[in-house]
Motif scaffolding. Sequence first.
Motif, PDB file in Angstrom:
ATOM      1  N   LYS A  98       0.841  -1.203   0.000  1.00  0.00           N
ATOM      2  CA  LYS A  98       0.000   0.000   0.000  1.00  0.00           C
ATOM      3  C   LYS A  98       0.875   1.252   0.000  1.00  0.00           C
ATOM      4  N   ARG A  99       0.586   2.145  -0.942  1.00  0.00           N
ATOM      5  CA  ARG A  99       1.289   3.421  -1.117  1.00  0.00           C
ATOM      6  C   ARG A  99       2.785   3.225  -1.344  1.00  0.00           C
ATOM      7  N   ILE A 100       3.129   2.249  -2.142  1.00  0.00           N
ATOM      8  CA  ILE A 100       4.519   1.993  -2.504  1.00  0.00           C
ATOM      9  C   ILE A 100       4.790   2.581  -3.886  1.00  0.00           C
ATOM     10  N   ILE A 101       5.902   3.304  -4.011  1.00  0.00           N
ATOM     11  CA  ILE A 101       6.299   3.872  -5.293  1.00  0.00           C
ATOM     12  C   ILE A 101       7.165   2.857  -6.032  1.00  0.00           C
ATOM     13  N   PHE A 102       6.744   2.472  -7.223  1.00  0.00           N
ATOM     14  CA  PHE A 102       7.536   1.594  -8.069  1.00  0.00           C
ATOM     15  C   PHE A 102       8.543   2.482  -8.810  1.00  0.00           C
ATOM     16  N   SER A 103       9.782   2.529  -8.316  1.00  0.00           N
ATOM     17  CA  SER A 103      10.772   3.435  -8.894  1.00  0.00           C
ATOM     18  C   SER A 103      11.728   2.671  -9.789  1.00  0.00           C
ATOM     19  N   GLN A 104      11.778   3.068 -11.064  1.00  0.00           N
ATOM     20  CA  GLN A 104      12.670   2.406 -12.022  1.00  0.00           C
ATOM     21  C   GLN A 104      13.921   3.219 -12.291  1.00  0.00           C
ATOM     22  N   PHE A 105      14.086   4.342 -11.547  1.00  0.00           N
ATOM     23  CA  PHE A 105      15.206   5.222 -11.842  1.00  0.00           C
ATOM     24  C   PHE A 105      16.120   5.485 -10.654  1.00  0.00           C
ATOM     25  N   LEU A 106      15.638   5.194  -9.448  1.00  0.00           N
ATOM     26  CA  LEU A 106      16.430   5.509  -8.264  1.00  0.00           C
ATOM     27  C   LEU A 106      17.792   4.838  -8.315  1.00  0.00           C
ATOM     28  N   PHE A 107      17.812   3.589  -8.758  1.00  0.00           N
ATOM     29  CA  PHE A 107      19.070   2.848  -8.834  1.00  0.00           C
ATOM     30  C   PHE A 107      19.436   2.532 -10.291  1.00  0.00           C
ATOM     31  N   HIS A 108      18.867   3.326 -11.204  1.00  0.00           N
ATOM     32  CA  HIS A 108      19.152   3.183 -12.634  1.00  0.00           C
ATOM     33  C   HIS A 108      18.831   1.775 -13.140  1.00  0.00           C
ATOM     34  N   ASP A 109      17.793   1.181 -12.571  1.00  0.00           N
ATOM     35  CA  ASP A 109      17.351  -0.127 -13.020  1.00  0.00           C
ATOM     36  C   ASP A 109      16.418   0.037 -14.210  1.00  0.00           C
ATOM     37  N   GLN A 110      16.405  -0.959 -15.058  1.00  0.00           N
ATOM     38  CA  GLN A 110      15.464  -0.953 -16.166  1.00  0.00           C
ATOM     39  C   GLN A 110      14.066  -1.330 -15.674  1.00  0.00           C
ATOM     40  N   ILE A 111      14.012  -2.148 -14.625  1.00  0.00           N
ATOM     41  CA  ILE A 111      12.741  -2.603 -14.072  1.00  0.00           C
ATOM     42  C   ILE A 111      12.709  -2.254 -12.594  1.00  0.00           C
ATOM     43  N   PRO A 112      11.598  -1.685 -12.085  1.00  0.00           N
ATOM     44  CA  PRO A 112      11.526  -1.360 -10.663  1.00  0.00           C
ATOM     45  C   PRO A 112      11.826  -2.577  -9.791  1.00  0.00           C
ATOM     46  N   GLY A 113      12.622  -2.355  -8.733  1.00  0.00           N
ATOM     47  CA  GLY A 113      12.988  -3.458  -7.850  1.00  0.00           C
ATOM     48  C   GLY A 113      11.794  -4.178  -7.274  1.00  0.00           C
ATOM     49  N   VAL A 114      10.714  -3.433  -6.993  1.00  0.00           N
ATOM     50  CA  VAL A 114       9.532  -4.062  -6.415  1.00  0.00           C
ATOM     51  C   VAL A 114       8.879  -5.017  -7.415  1.00  0.00           C
ATOM     52  N   VAL A 115       8.981  -4.721  -8.713  1.00  0.00           N
ATOM     53  CA  VAL A 115       8.435  -5.623  -9.731  1.00  0.00           C
ATOM     54  C   VAL A 115       9.208  -6.927  -9.727  1.00  0.00           C
ATOM     55  N   ASN A 116      10.526  -6.832  -9.630  1.00  0.00           N
ATOM     56  CA  ASN A 116      11.343  -8.041  -9.559  1.00  0.00           C
ATOM     57  C   ASN A 116      11.043  -8.840  -8.302  1.00  0.00           C
ATOM     58  N   PHE A 117      10.831  -8.109  -7.188  1.00  0.00           N
ATOM     59  CA  PHE A 117      10.504  -8.780  -5.929  1.00  0.00           C
ATOM     60  C   PHE A 117       9.210  -9.580  -6.077  1.00  0.00           C
ATOM     61  N   ILE A 118       8.194  -8.953  -6.667  1.00  0.00           N
ATOM     62  CA  ILE A 118       6.914  -9.636  -6.864  1.00  0.00           C
ATOM     63  C   ILE A 118       7.083 -10.818  -7.814  1.00  0.00           C
ATOM     64  N   SER A 119       7.782 -10.598  -8.914  1.00  0.00           N
ATOM     65  CA  SER A 119       7.921 -11.647  -9.922  1.00  0.00           C
ATOM     66  C   SER A 119       8.677 -12.860  -9.392  1.00  0.00           C
ATOM     67  N   ARG A 120       9.618 -12.633  -8.482  1.00  0.00           N
ATOM     68  CA  ARG A 120      10.373 -13.759  -7.917  1.00  0.00           C
ATOM     69  C   ARG A 120       9.470 -14.739  -7.179  1.00  0.00           C
ATOM     70  N   HIS A 121       8.287 -14.259  -6.788  1.00  0.00           N
ATOM     71  CA  HIS A 121       7.376 -15.114  -6.026  1.00  0.00           C
ATOM     72  C   HIS A 121       6.285 -15.720  -6.909  1.00  0.00           C
ATOM     73  N   GLY A 122       6.501 -15.676  -8.223  1.00  0.00           N
ATOM     74  CA  GLY A 122       5.533 -16.245  -9.152  1.00  0.00           C
ATOM     75  C   GLY A 122       5.176 -17.693  -8.889  1.00  0.00           C
ATOM     76  N   PRO A 123       6.127 -18.548  -8.495  1.00  0.00           N
ATOM     77  CA  PRO A 123       5.791 -19.958  -8.285  1.00  0.00           C
ATOM     78  C   PRO A 123       4.832 -20.225  -7.127  1.00  0.00           C
ATOM     79  N   THR A 124       4.689 -19.254  -6.204  1.00  0.00           N
ATOM     80  CA  THR A 124       3.840 -19.491  -5.031  1.00  0.00           C
ATOM     81  C   THR A 124       2.726 -18.474  -4.853  1.00  0.00           C
ATOM     82  N   LEU A 125       2.878 -17.263  -5.394  1.00  0.00           N
ATOM     83  CA  LEU A 125       1.953 -16.175  -5.089  1.00  0.00           C
ATOM     84  C   LEU A 125       0.565 -16.447  -5.662  1.00  0.00           C
TER      85      LEU A 125
END
Length: 377
Positions: A245-272
């Motif tokens: 809730k109220r989380i900013i998906f930032s794709q530029f803070l660490f010069h990532d191509q994909i927001p870190g939170v998206v990667n975090f969510i995607s890593r849990h694809g097998p169980t989520l």
Amino acid sequence: MLIPLEVLNTIINDVEDKKDILKCRLVSSEFLSITTPHAFRVWNINGDDEQSNSAMTNLINVPELLAHVRMIVYKHNDADDEGMITMAASSLSHLGKFPNLKTMHFYFPTTYQDGWDEDEMSINRRTQISIFESIAKNPPPKSLRELEIHSLIALTNPALRLPGLADFLKPLTKLFIKTNSDPSDEETAFDIVPFQEFWDTDIACLCKPLASLTSLTLDSDRHCIALASTWDQVTYPNLTFLHLKRIIFSQFLFHDQIPGVVNFISRHGPTLVTLKLSSCVLDVEDELPRANAMKWSDIWAQFEQTLTHLNTFIFLPMPGLLVGRASRTGKRTFTGYVYHVIEGGWVSLFLNPPQDADIDRRAFEHLQDVIRARQDI
């Protein structure tokens, strides 16, 4: 006329006032044995009340009663007495003696006045630090499975980094955290180092040792960047429910191509199984985003590929939806996007939205179709 045991248990279960249950214990030895588990199943502590803390101290000395406690609810109003800090911490230093404690809820004050230096630390913040230090330095309850922390002050808390707290958290299957930032500050507060350090370091430390976790809720009271680079190696092998809730998906803070939170969510694809994103926004860096800036439609397309076991996805509010109260500042269109201005913090107003809301909505509907199709197989 004797009341059947199962009927009596049903009646006692429906009694909400704990004082009435305690009175029932005085009726007879039979009532004592039946009502005692109900009377002590939920133990309430008022952290700034001397009598409540004393009752906790007395309870510790009666092992046969400790065995009945399944849940502890700790509430702390605005502290105004330094002595209450020691008392509150002391009352929570014996949690390891509760053999069947399954659930703990902490409710801290919803406001505080604080500076960022230790010398300017409010009594409410010192109380929280003292409580978690006490928990970290004492044996943990081995049976604890669910923890809720409401109004956790969103400033650095060294107690959350103590190794002993990891032992307290290790057996959790469910974790709920709602943060509390100083409401007297402006929305720019989370852009300042101490607030970001809290999310990057303290919350990350709090959440890392949770190998058994199945349910995680992170509820920020203000928009903030979270689940960024410090979470790159964090994975919960059994996670089925995630609510942000109220989380900013930032794709530029660490010069990532994909927001870190998206990667975090995607890593849990097998169980989520369930994903809820409430009032989350996507950082596009500038009022005129670059052409390759990721949009929500791109993220939902990625979720189609990575979240293969998802059967519930909730995203509210949707881009293009009118939000706010007409009686106050007037309703506005929620774009789902923000950019950062040094003088003004996170800005959600665009002369032209980064993307037509219909494109995001269609991508969302397509993801929902994919989820439903998987359920029909």
